[in-house]
Design a protein around this motif. Structure first.
Motif, PDB file in Angstrom:
ATOM      1  N   ARG A   1      -8.508  -7.585 -10.088  1.00 36.48           N
ATOM      2  CA  ARG A   1      -7.654  -6.452  -9.717  1.00 36.48           C
ATOM      3  C   ARG A   1      -7.969  -5.257 -10.615  1.00 36.48           C
ATOM      4  O   ARG A   1      -7.974  -5.362 -11.847  1.00 36.48           O
ATOM      5  CB  ARG A   1      -6.179  -6.844  -9.863  1.00 36.48           C
ATOM      6  CG  ARG A   1      -5.185  -5.762  -9.489  1.00 36.48           C
ATOM      7  CD  ARG A   1      -5.080  -5.583  -7.987  1.00 36.48           C
ATOM      8  NE  ARG A   1      -4.238  -4.446  -7.660  1.00 36.48           N
ATOM      9  CZ  ARG A   1      -2.917  -4.507  -7.460  1.00 36.48           C
ATOM     10  NH1 ARG A   1      -2.305  -5.680  -7.515  1.00 36.48           N
ATOM     11  NH2 ARG A   1      -2.234  -3.433  -7.158  1.00 36.48           N
ATOM     12  N   ARG A   2      -8.243  -4.113  -9.996  1.00 36.40           N
ATOM     13  CA  ARG A   2      -8.519  -2.904 -10.774  1.00 36.40           C
ATOM     14  C   ARG A   2      -7.222  -2.354 -11.371  1.00 36.40           C
ATOM     15  O   ARG A   2      -6.154  -2.463 -10.760  1.00 36.40           O
ATOM     16  CB  ARG A   2      -9.165  -1.837  -9.891  1.00 36.40           C
ATOM     17  CG  ARG A   2     -10.543  -2.240  -9.349  1.00 36.40           C
ATOM     18  CD  ARG A   2     -11.330  -1.011  -8.917  1.00 36.40           C
ATOM     19  NE  ARG A   2     -10.565  -0.168  -8.022  1.00 36.40           N
ATOM     20  CZ  ARG A   2     -10.803   1.137  -7.842  1.00 36.40           C
ATOM     21  NH1 ARG A   2     -11.754   1.733  -8.516  1.00 36.40           N
ATOM     22  NH2 ARG A   2     -10.066   1.840  -6.985  1.00 36.40           N
ATOM     23  N   TRP A   3      -7.327  -1.746 -12.563  1.00 38.26           N
ATOM     24  CA  TRP A   3      -6.145  -1.234 -13.241  1.00 38.26           C
ATOM     25  C   TRP A   3      -6.516  -0.007 -14.068  1.00 38.26           C
ATOM     26  O   TRP A   3      -7.689   0.245 -14.352  1.00 38.26           O
ATOM     27  CB  TRP A   3      -5.539  -2.305 -14.153  1.00 38.26           C
ATOM     28  CG  TRP A   3      -6.504  -2.858 -15.169  1.00 38.26           C
ATOM     29  CD1 TRP A   3      -7.393  -3.871 -14.994  1.00 38.26           C
ATOM     30  CD2 TRP A   3      -6.718  -2.364 -16.504  1.00 38.26           C
ATOM     31  NE1 TRP A   3      -8.136  -4.082 -16.127  1.00 38.26           N
ATOM     32  CE2 TRP A   3      -7.747  -3.163 -17.077  1.00 38.26           C
ATOM     33  CE3 TRP A   3      -6.146  -1.360 -17.259  1.00 38.26           C
ATOM     34  CZ2 TRP A   3      -8.196  -2.969 -18.384  1.00 38.26           C
ATOM     35  CZ3 TRP A   3      -6.590  -1.156 -18.564  1.00 38.26           C
ATOM     36  CH2 TRP A   3      -7.609  -1.965 -19.101  1.00 38.26           C
TER      37      TRP A   3
ATOM     38  N   HIS B   1       3.069  -1.283  -7.504  1.00 40.38           N
ATOM     39  CA  HIS B   1       2.210  -2.469  -7.622  1.00 40.38           C
ATOM     40  C   HIS B   1       1.186  -2.557  -6.496  1.00 40.38           C
ATOM     41  O   HIS B   1       0.261  -3.356  -6.571  1.00 40.38           O
ATOM     42  CB  HIS B   1       3.062  -3.734  -7.653  1.00 40.38           C
ATOM     43  CG  HIS B   1       3.937  -3.899  -6.455  1.00 40.38           C
ATOM     44  ND1 HIS B   1       5.105  -3.197  -6.277  1.00 40.38           N
ATOM     45  CD2 HIS B   1       3.816  -4.698  -5.347  1.00 40.38           C
ATOM     46  CE1 HIS B   1       5.673  -3.543  -5.137  1.00 40.38           C
ATOM     47  NE2 HIS B   1       4.904  -4.457  -4.556  1.00 40.38           N
ATOM     48  N   ARG B   2       1.337  -1.740  -5.462  1.00 35.75           N
ATOM     49  CA  ARG B   2       0.379  -1.741  -4.354  1.00 35.75           C
ATOM     50  C   ARG B   2      -0.741  -0.719  -4.547  1.00 35.75           C
ATOM     51  O   ARG B   2      -1.681  -0.676  -3.754  1.00 35.75           O
ATOM     52  CB  ARG B   2       1.116  -1.471  -3.037  1.00 35.75           C
ATOM     53  CG  ARG B   2       2.237  -2.468  -2.762  1.00 35.75           C
ATOM     54  CD  ARG B   2       2.717  -2.389  -1.319  1.00 35.75           C
ATOM     55  NE  ARG B   2       3.886  -3.237  -1.110  1.00 35.75           N
ATOM     56  CZ  ARG B   2       3.840  -4.554  -0.950  1.00 35.75           C
ATOM     57  NH1 ARG B   2       2.669  -5.174  -0.976  1.00 35.75           N
ATOM     58  NH2 ARG B   2       4.955  -5.255  -0.776  1.00 35.75           N
ATOM     59  N   GLU B   3      -0.641   0.101  -5.581  1.00 35.85           N
ATOM     60  CA  GLU B   3      -1.666   1.120  -5.803  1.00 35.85           C
ATOM     61  C   GLU B   3      -2.952   0.498  -6.341  1.00 35.85           C
ATOM     62  O   GLU B   3      -2.938  -0.549  -6.992  1.00 35.85           O
ATOM     63  CB  GLU B   3      -1.153   2.185  -6.784  1.00 35.85           C
ATOM     64  CG  GLU B   3      -0.014   3.020  -6.223  1.00 35.85           C
ATOM     65  CD  GLU B   3       0.345   4.175  -7.140  1.00 35.85           C
ATOM     66  OE1 GLU B   3      -0.381   4.403  -8.141  1.00 35.85           O
ATOM     67  OE2 GLU B   3       1.351   4.853  -6.860  1.00 35.85           O
ATOM     68  N   ASP B   4      -4.059   1.166  -6.059  1.00 32.12           N
ATOM     69  CA  ASP B   4      -5.367   0.705  -6.535  1.00 32.12           C
ATOM     70  C   ASP B   4      -6.136   1.924  -7.082  1.00 32.12           C
ATOM     71  O   ASP B   4      -6.432   2.841  -6.327  1.00 32.12           O
ATOM     72  CB  ASP B   4      -6.150   0.067  -5.385  1.00 32.12           C
ATOM     73  CG  ASP B   4      -7.474  -0.531  -5.836  1.00 32.12           C
ATOM     74  OD1 ASP B   4      -7.573  -0.883  -7.029  1.00 32.12           O
ATOM     75  OD2 ASP B   4      -8.392  -0.604  -5.005  1.00 32.12           O
ATOM     76  N   PRO B   5      -6.402   1.923  -8.395  1.00 32.89           N
ATOM     77  CA  PRO B   5      -6.110   0.897  -9.405  1.00 32.89           C
ATOM     78  C   PRO B   5      -4.621   0.841  -9.765  1.00 32.89           C
ATOM     79  O   PRO B   5      -3.903   1.825  -9.598  1.00 32.89           O
ATOM     80  CB  PRO B   5      -6.953   1.330 -10.605  1.00 32.89           C
ATOM     81  CG  PRO B   5      -7.097   2.804 -10.446  1.00 32.89           C
ATOM     82  CD  PRO B   5      -7.159   3.060  -8.964  1.00 32.89           C
ATOM     83  N   LEU B   6      -4.208  -0.298 -10.267  1.00 32.39           N
ATOM     84  CA  LEU B   6      -2.817  -0.525 -10.624  1.00 32.39           C
ATOM     85  C   LEU B   6      -2.452   0.282 -11.875  1.00 32.39           C
ATOM     86  O   LEU B   6      -3.084   0.131 -12.924  1.00 32.39           O
ATOM     87  CB  LEU B   6      -2.597  -2.017 -10.903  1.00 32.39           C
ATOM     88  CG  LEU B   6      -1.197  -2.434 -11.347  1.00 32.39           C
ATOM     89  CD1 LEU B   6      -0.203  -2.272 -10.206  1.00 32.39           C
ATOM     90  CD2 LEU B   6      -1.215  -3.876 -11.857  1.00 32.39           C
TER      91      LEU B   6
END
Length: 291
Positions: A208-210, A179-184
């Motif tokens: 929030r990017r995903w 959940h801390r990664e970007d993008p999610l």
């Protein structure tokens, strides 16, 4: 000038429905006690009778063509009428068929034992249960292919007989901080699913990017992907996969509004059997939001 269609053989229609319901020629053959080659030949004969391809044989699994999908509802009705007429003429009471649609997580985890007990106690009724995405179940009710369905929907959507609130949660693998990664990385159901829409909409609102890391049309696939560490998903609070944990605002994810589980039917489908199944489902779920 269009040539007149030849009369359809009920035996061929029964084989066609068996192939669709079984998901393949081999399993359909086991159901109707025929070899795979015989089943394949009967489907080709039916296609010759209607003059249209009904099944897409290029797919890894048996898939209906657009014309096959149109024929399927008629085939079910014709076979049901034939069976009813046979029962009446033979002096046996005809079983009332109730076609029920449920979301896959309910079909797999919550309803089988309830429906099995109901079927044993009501031999005059025959349940035809189908699980699918809610968007497809809703369409099947509206076109008459289902008598009643439980569907996931946005809160307050009109047209439901009953509706129950359903809390949603972010879930991720217990041993990783994806959940801390970007993008999610997201594990999602296909487009049209309420859970997918809710996840994407709330992330977009939060800026929030995903990215889609994994997509599956079935509940077991989504749960397995989350447990395996492929990504984060949105699921009902009651459906936490093994090896996963709940996530929330403290983990940097946006709050999720509730959805609804709604009970759909139509006035054309109202009968004693449908009323009995409606009562069963209403009693088995919490108090409705509205009635």
């Amino acid at each position: 000038m269009v040539a007149p269609m030849r009369e359809m053989d009920l035996g061929l229609l029964r084989t066609f429905v068996s192939v669709v319901d079984a998901g393949g020629f081999t399993r359909a053959g086991e159901r109707v006690h025929k070899t795979q080659s015989t089943v394949s030949q009967q489907i080709r004969r039916l296609e010759e009778q209607v003059g249209l391809p009904l099944l897409d044989r290029n797919s890894r699994t048996v898939a209906l063509t657009d014309d096959g999908e149109r024929l399927l509802g008629y085939a079910r009705r014709l076979l049901a009428l034939n069976d009813e007429a046979s029962a009446v003429l033979s002096g046996r009471p005809a079983a009332e068929v109730v076609r029920l649609g449920v979301p896959e997580d309910y079909a797999v985890e919550r309803l089988p034992r309830l429906l099995a007990d109901f079927a044993r106690a009501n031999r005059r009724l025959r349940l035809d249960v189908r699980c699918d995405l809610s968007v497809r179940l809703r369409a099947d009710v509206e076109c008459g292919d289902l008598d009643i369905a439980l569907v996931k929907q946005e809160p307050g959507r009109p047209g439901a007989l009953r509706a129950w609130r359903e809390p949603l949660c972010w879930v991720g693998p217990a041993a990783e901080d994806l959940h801390r990664e970007d993008p999610l990385p997201l594990v999602l159901f296909p487009q049209g699913c309420v859970y997918r829409n809710r996840a994407v909409h709330e992330l977009e609102r939060a800026g929030r990017r995903w990215r889609v890391a994994y997509s599956s049309p079935n509940h077991a696939g989504v749960r397995a992907a989350v447990s395996g560490g492929l990504g984060v998903s949105v699921l009902p609070h009651s459906a936490l996969p093994p090896g996963a944990r709940f996530l929330g605002v403290a983990d940097g994810l946006p709050a999720l509004p509730e959805t609804e589980l709604a009970l759909l039917t139509t006035s054309a489908s109202r009968g004693a059997g449908v009323e009995m199944v409606t009562g069963l489902l209403t009693e088995s779920l919490p108090e409705p939001v509205w009635a």
